[in-house]
Write a protein that holds these residues in place. Structure first.
Motif, PDB file in Angstrom:
ATOM      1  N   GLU A  83       0.876  -1.179   0.000  1.00  0.00           N
ATOM      2  CA  GLU A  83       0.000   0.000   0.000  1.00  0.00           C
ATOM      3  C   GLU A  83       0.902   1.215   0.000  1.00  0.00           C
ATOM      4  O   GLU A  83       2.131   1.071   0.122  1.00  0.00           O
ATOM      5  CB  GLU A  83      -0.927  -0.020   1.218  1.00  0.00           C
ATOM      6  N   THR A  85       0.442   4.389   1.892  1.00  0.00           N
ATOM      7  CA  THR A  85       0.501   5.355   3.000  1.00  0.00           C
ATOM      8  C   THR A  85       1.835   5.289   3.751  1.00  0.00           C
ATOM      9  O   THR A  85       2.443   6.319   4.051  1.00  0.00           O
ATOM     10  CB  THR A  85      -0.677   5.113   3.966  1.00  0.00           C
ATOM     11  N   ARG A 113       0.189  -7.551  -3.119  1.00  0.00           N
ATOM     12  CA  ARG A 113      -0.275  -8.329  -1.963  1.00  0.00           C
ATOM     13  C   ARG A 113      -0.481  -9.766  -2.422  1.00  0.00           C
ATOM     14  O   ARG A 113      -1.146 -10.006  -3.438  1.00  0.00           O
ATOM     15  CB  ARG A 113      -1.607  -7.784  -1.415  1.00  0.00           C
ATOM     16  N   GLU A 115      -2.512 -12.154  -2.148  1.00  0.00           N
ATOM     17  CA  GLU A 115      -3.861 -12.612  -1.796  1.00  0.00           C
ATOM     18  C   GLU A 115      -4.263 -13.680  -2.784  1.00  0.00           C
ATOM     19  O   GLU A 115      -3.607 -13.896  -3.796  1.00  0.00           O
ATOM     20  CB  GLU A 115      -4.837 -11.443  -1.903  1.00  0.00           C
ATOM     21  N   GLY A 120     -11.316  -8.758  -9.478  1.00  0.00           N
ATOM     22  CA  GLY A 120     -11.195  -7.554  -8.663  1.00  0.00           C
ATOM     23  C   GLY A 120     -10.163  -7.663  -7.557  1.00  0.00           C
ATOM     24  O   GLY A 120      -9.984  -6.718  -6.793  1.00  0.00           O
ATOM     25  N   TYR A 122      -6.160  -8.804  -7.085  1.00  0.00           N
ATOM     26  CA  TYR A 122      -4.950  -9.212  -7.791  1.00  0.00           C
ATOM     27  C   TYR A 122      -3.746  -9.138  -6.861  1.00  0.00           C
ATOM     28  O   TYR A 122      -3.827  -8.560  -5.781  1.00  0.00           O
ATOM     29  CB  TYR A 122      -4.758  -8.318  -9.027  1.00  0.00           C
ATOM     30  N   GLN A 127      -3.100   1.511  -7.277  1.00  0.00           N
ATOM     31  CA  GLN A 127      -3.868   2.461  -6.467  1.00  0.00           C
ATOM     32  C   GLN A 127      -3.555   3.883  -6.912  1.00  0.00           C
ATOM     33  O   GLN A 127      -2.441   4.171  -7.364  1.00  0.00           O
ATOM     34  CB  GLN A 127      -3.463   2.369  -4.988  1.00  0.00           C
ATOM     35  N   GLU A 131      -3.053  11.800   0.354  1.00  0.00           N
ATOM     36  CA  GLU A 131      -2.812  11.972   1.787  1.00  0.00           C
ATOM     37  C   GLU A 131      -2.726  13.464   2.091  1.00  0.00           C
ATOM     38  O   GLU A 131      -2.121  14.222   1.329  1.00  0.00           O
ATOM     39  CB  GLU A 131      -1.500  11.292   2.233  1.00  0.00           C
ATOM     40  N   ARG A 258     -11.857  -1.494   8.868  1.00  0.00           N
ATOM     41  CA  ARG A 258     -10.656  -1.445   8.033  1.00  0.00           C
ATOM     42  C   ARG A 258      -9.601  -2.454   8.474  1.00  0.00           C
ATOM     43  O   ARG A 258      -9.537  -2.857   9.620  1.00  0.00           O
ATOM     44  CB  ARG A 258     -10.044  -0.034   7.998  1.00  0.00           C
ATOM     45  N   TYR A 262      -3.382   1.517  11.420  1.00  0.00           N
ATOM     46  CA  TYR A 262      -3.004   2.892  11.740  1.00  0.00           C
ATOM     47  C   TYR A 262      -4.163   3.871  11.855  1.00  0.00           C
ATOM     48  O   TYR A 262      -3.965   5.030  12.189  1.00  0.00           O
ATOM     49  CB  TYR A 262      -1.944   3.409  10.763  1.00  0.00           C
ATOM     50  N   TYR A 263      -5.379   3.434  11.627  1.00  0.00           N
ATOM     51  CA  TYR A 263      -6.481   4.396  11.613  1.00  0.00           C
ATOM     52  C   TYR A 263      -6.915   4.839  13.004  1.00  0.00           C
ATOM     53  O   TYR A 263      -6.839   4.094  13.973  1.00  0.00           O
ATOM     54  CB  TYR A 263      -7.689   3.816  10.879  1.00  0.00           C
ATOM     55  N   ALA A 280     -15.225  -2.871  -2.597  1.00  0.00           N
ATOM     56  CA  ALA A 280     -14.689  -1.568  -2.165  1.00  0.00           C
ATOM     57  C   ALA A 280     -13.842  -0.985  -3.286  1.00  0.00           C
ATOM     58  O   ALA A 280     -12.854  -1.581  -3.701  1.00  0.00           O
ATOM     59  CB  ALA A 280     -13.839  -1.732  -0.912  1.00  0.00           C
ATOM     60  N   SER A 283     -10.972   3.386  -0.316  1.00  0.00           N
ATOM     61  CA  SER A 283     -11.077   3.334   1.142  1.00  0.00           C
ATOM     62  C   SER A 283     -10.014   4.196   1.782  1.00  0.00           C
ATOM     63  O   SER A 283      -8.943   4.397   1.220  1.00  0.00           O
ATOM     64  CB  SER A 283     -10.882   1.915   1.678  1.00  0.00           C
ATOM     65  N   GLY A 303      -6.295  10.271   4.655  1.00  0.00           N
ATOM     66  CA  GLY A 303      -6.129   9.985   3.234  1.00  0.00           C
ATOM     67  C   GLY A 303      -6.974   8.811   2.787  1.00  0.00           C
ATOM     68  O   GLY A 303      -7.762   8.269   3.561  1.00  0.00           O
ATOM     69  N   PHE A 304      -6.777   8.445   1.536  1.00  0.00           N
ATOM     70  CA  PHE A 304      -7.513   7.299   0.990  1.00  0.00           C
ATOM     71  C   PHE A 304      -6.747   6.744  -0.190  1.00  0.00           C
ATOM     72  O   PHE A 304      -5.805   7.379  -0.702  1.00  0.00           O
ATOM     73  CB  PHE A 304      -8.922   7.701   0.538  1.00  0.00           C
ATOM     74  N   GLY A 307      -8.844   1.729  -5.755  1.00  0.00           N
ATOM     75  CA  GLY A 307      -8.375   0.569  -6.494  1.00  0.00           C
ATOM     76  C   GLY A 307      -8.639   0.800  -7.979  1.00  0.00           C
ATOM     77  O   GLY A 307      -9.791   0.813  -8.425  1.00  0.00           O
TER      78      GLY A 307
HETATM   79  P1  HAM Z   1      -6.878  -0.600   1.375  1.00  0.00           P
HETATM   80  O1  HAM Z   1      -8.318  -0.642   1.785  1.00  0.00           O
HETATM   81  O2  HAM Z   1      -6.032  -1.722   1.801  1.00  0.00           O
HETATM   82  O3  HAM Z   1      -6.303   0.777   1.951  1.00  0.00           O
HETATM   83  O4  HAM Z   1      -6.787  -0.447  -0.183  1.00  0.00           O
HETATM   84  C1  HAM Z   1      -7.420   0.632  -0.867  1.00  0.00           C
HETATM   85  C2  HAM Z   1      -8.136   0.146  -2.103  1.00  0.00           C
HETATM   86  O5  HAM Z   1      -7.240  -0.607  -2.918  1.00  0.00           O
HETATM   87  C3  HAM Z   1      -9.288  -0.808  -1.824  1.00  0.00           C
HETATM   88  O6  HAM Z   1     -10.462  -0.108  -1.542  1.00  0.00           O
HETATM   89  C4  HAM Z   1      -9.386  -1.565  -3.154  1.00  0.00           C
HETATM   90  O7  HAM Z   1     -10.166  -0.806  -4.063  1.00  0.00           O
HETATM   91  C5  HAM Z   1      -7.956  -1.604  -3.635  1.00  0.00           C
HETATM   92  N1  HAM Z   1      -7.352  -2.943  -3.390  1.00  0.00           N
HETATM   93  C6  HAM Z   1      -6.859  -3.412  -2.235  1.00  0.00           C
HETATM   94  N2  HAM Z   1      -6.366  -4.660  -2.391  1.00  0.00           N
HETATM   95  C7  HAM Z   1      -6.560  -4.989  -3.695  1.00  0.00           C
HETATM   96  C8  HAM Z   1      -6.255  -6.143  -4.499  1.00  0.00           C
HETATM   97  N3  HAM Z   1      -5.628  -7.204  -4.003  1.00  0.00           N
HETATM   98  N4  HAM Z   1      -6.611  -6.124  -5.815  1.00  0.00           N
HETATM   99  C9  HAM Z   1      -7.230  -5.035  -6.344  1.00  0.00           C
HETATM  100  N5  HAM Z   1      -7.520  -3.932  -5.642  1.00  0.00           N
HETATM  101  C10 HAM Z   1      -7.200  -3.886  -4.330  1.00  0.00           C
HETATM  102  C11 HAM Z   1      -5.025   1.194   1.762  1.00  0.00           C
HETATM  103  O8  HAM Z   1      -4.236   0.666   1.027  1.00  0.00           O
HETATM  104  C12 HAM Z   1      -4.706   2.476   2.509  1.00  0.00           C
HETATM  105  N6  HAM Z   1      -3.294   2.800   2.264  1.00  0.00           N
HETATM  106  C13 HAM Z   1      -5.613   3.591   2.070  1.00  0.00           C
HETATM  107  C14 HAM Z   1      -5.311   4.884   2.765  1.00  0.00           C
HETATM  108  C15 HAM Z   1      -4.584   5.908   2.275  1.00  0.00           C
HETATM  109  N7  HAM Z   1      -5.709   5.210   3.982  1.00  0.00           N
HETATM  110  C16 HAM Z   1      -5.235   6.405   4.277  1.00  0.00           C
HETATM  111  N8  HAM Z   1      -4.549   6.826   3.269  1.00  0.00           N
END
Ligand code: HAM
Length: 423
Positions: A83, A85, A113, A115, A120, A122, A127, A131, A258, A262-263, A280, A283, A303-304, A307
């Motif tokens: 990610e 952040t 990641r 996963e 949807g 991967y 992203q 922030e 979430r 860190y939130y 989602a 987020s 921040g957010f 995807g």
């Molecule tokens: P997160 O919810 O882990 O937050 O990921 C944000 C977005 O990334 C998700 O809502 C989704 O749309 C997309 N996403 C996550 N994992 C996958 C995946 N494996 N494949 C496709 N899309 C994915 C964060 O990453 C935080 N850093 C967000 C943030 C920024 N919070 C504060 N600042």
């Protein structure tokens, strides 16, 4: 022939037919972000493993099971960023951007990641993250959310709904955590294996469980909302008042917790009903403790991240029109003198008409072969240069999509004619 090397599972190629959609999303997003004075920041894809463990949390799914970590040649543990952040905060701290300053930044790029891949979801995904540092009030939380509402509108996306929640301060949350653990421990028989494990490590995530059969026990659990500290309560109410005033619809979802540690206070998620389980599309939330946790002075932050693959799938699903990327002109050249003249005429056209999409045939062959390819390209017109035309400083223009006569023109007249057609 040698065996083809397969791509890595869960990591996709984004092919030329698909990239116009990506570019559309990226360019509209850039425009909207710059309207709120957010500036781009770029930081490495690889960071020290410790950064993610310390920020996302040791007992989160991401850190426990999903990171691509490896030892480099110096024996140091590095990780492909899961990610943005953590790396963004690290970059801010390394470069002195966060001390006593307001910073509004965004970044875009691949995240990794491990996963289980499905629609949807991967292992390499993209992203666009945003922030804001140094701002503690609910107005900046609201700014981010209205900015996203504006972005969806600009993109032509309709099927997204906003959920918000407040997690309170870390202190308030630890009081709540104890109560939740006590409650869940009394209902162990109703918890699935994952939730039993989380009970010891990250009990708030149990509330987030989608396991069938756990709805009841979750619904009757003590509510985090009732344990909010006063300041967080006021912050959350002020955010809602701003969203109401701005006409942004939302639902308070007390189960939204979430998956990253860190939130604090505000968390939110935009979800869609059009993409199945991975619903989602965007987020985020506030993380007032993270900068200090990573060695900086206490700095509020929010921040957010969106995807990109999911938003693109949603744009496809909603049939959002795409900007046209088919070529407008196709240059046909037959004969040695014509090849050179046509080459130069193509450059002349590009000089005069900067937005023009012109393909020059470089595959050779007679007029018939080249015109067939011109037709297939989707271009509106073929520009045709033979040796005769080349000798006279002229070229022919032939409509490919509509009926109409082929006409031979001097270069200047041809440029004006095409300029007229492009309007
Ligand atoms: P997160 O919810 O882990 O937050 O990921 C944000 C977005 O990334 C998700 O809502 C989704 O749309 C997309 N996403 C996550 N994992 C996958 C995946 N494996 N494949 C496709 N899309 C994915 C964060 O990453 C935080 N850093 C967000 C943030 C920024 N919070 C504060 N600042």
């Amino acid at each position: 022939m040698a065996n083809l090397i397969q791509p890595v599972r869960g990591m996709n190629d984004i092919l030329p037919d698909a990239t116009p959609r990506w570019q559309q999303l990226e360019s509209v997003t850039r425009e909207v972000l710059s309207g709120y004075a957010y500036r781009e920041i770029r930081f490495p894809i690889v960071e020290k493993t410790e950064l993610f463990a310390r920020s996302i949390g040791e007992v989160t799914d991401i850190v426990e099971k999903e990171m691509y970590s490896f030892e480099d040649r110096n024996g140091e543990s590095l990780t492909l960023r899961p990610e943005g952040t953590a790396g963004c905060v690290r970059a801010g701290l390394s470069n002195g951007l966060l001390y006593n300053q307001v910073q509004r930044v965004w970044y875009a790029g691949p995240m990794f990641r491990h996963e289980r891949p499905q629609k949807g979801r991967y292992r390499q995904f993209h992203q666009i993250g945003v922030e804001a540092f140094g701002l503690a009030g609910p107005d900046v939380d609201a700014e981010l959310i209205v900015m996203l509402a504006r972005l969806w509108k600009r993109l032509g996306i309709g099927r997204v709904a906003l959920q918000i929640n407040s997690l309170g301060t870390l202190e308030a949350r630890s009081v709540y955590r104890e109560k939740l653990v006590a409650y869940l421990s009394q209902h162990l028989d109703q918890l699935d294996e994952d939730s039993k494990r989380r009970l010891a490590t990250n009990p708030l995530r149990v509330l987030d469980s989608k396991a069938p059969g756990m709805n009841e026990v979750i619904a009757a659990a003590p509510s985090l909302m009732e344990h909010l500290d006063d300041e967080s309560q006021r912050h959350f109410e002020a955010l809602q008042a701003l969203l109401d005033a701005a006409g942004v619809e939302y639902r308070v979802n007390p189960r939204l917790v979430r998956g990253l540690d860190y939130y604090s206070r505000t968390v939110f998620e935009w979800v869609t009903d059009r993409l199945g389980a991975q619903d989602a599309v965007c987020s985020g939330g506030r993380y007032d403790g993270l900068v200090a946790q990573l060695g900086g002075r206490p700095t509020p932050a929010v921040g957010f991240a969106m995807g990109v693959e999911r938003l693109i799938a949603l744009m496809e699903e909603e049939d959002v029109p795409m900007p046209d990327s088919t070529p407008q002109l196709y240059m046909v050249r037959v004969g040695a003198a014509a090849e050179r003249a046509g080459f130069l005429l193509a450059e002349r056209l590009r000089d005069a008409l900067p937005g023009l999409r012109l393909v020059m045939d470089c595959s050779g062959g007679n007029f018939g072969n080249q015109l067939k390819r011109a037709d297939k390209s989707g271009a509106m017109f073929a520009v045709i240069v033979g040796d005769q035309e080349a000798a006279n400083g002229r070229a022919s223009i032939k409509p490919l999509r509509e009926s109409g006569e082929q006409q031979e023109l001097a270069w200047d007249a041809l440029v004006s004619f095409i300029a007229g057609q492009m309007d």
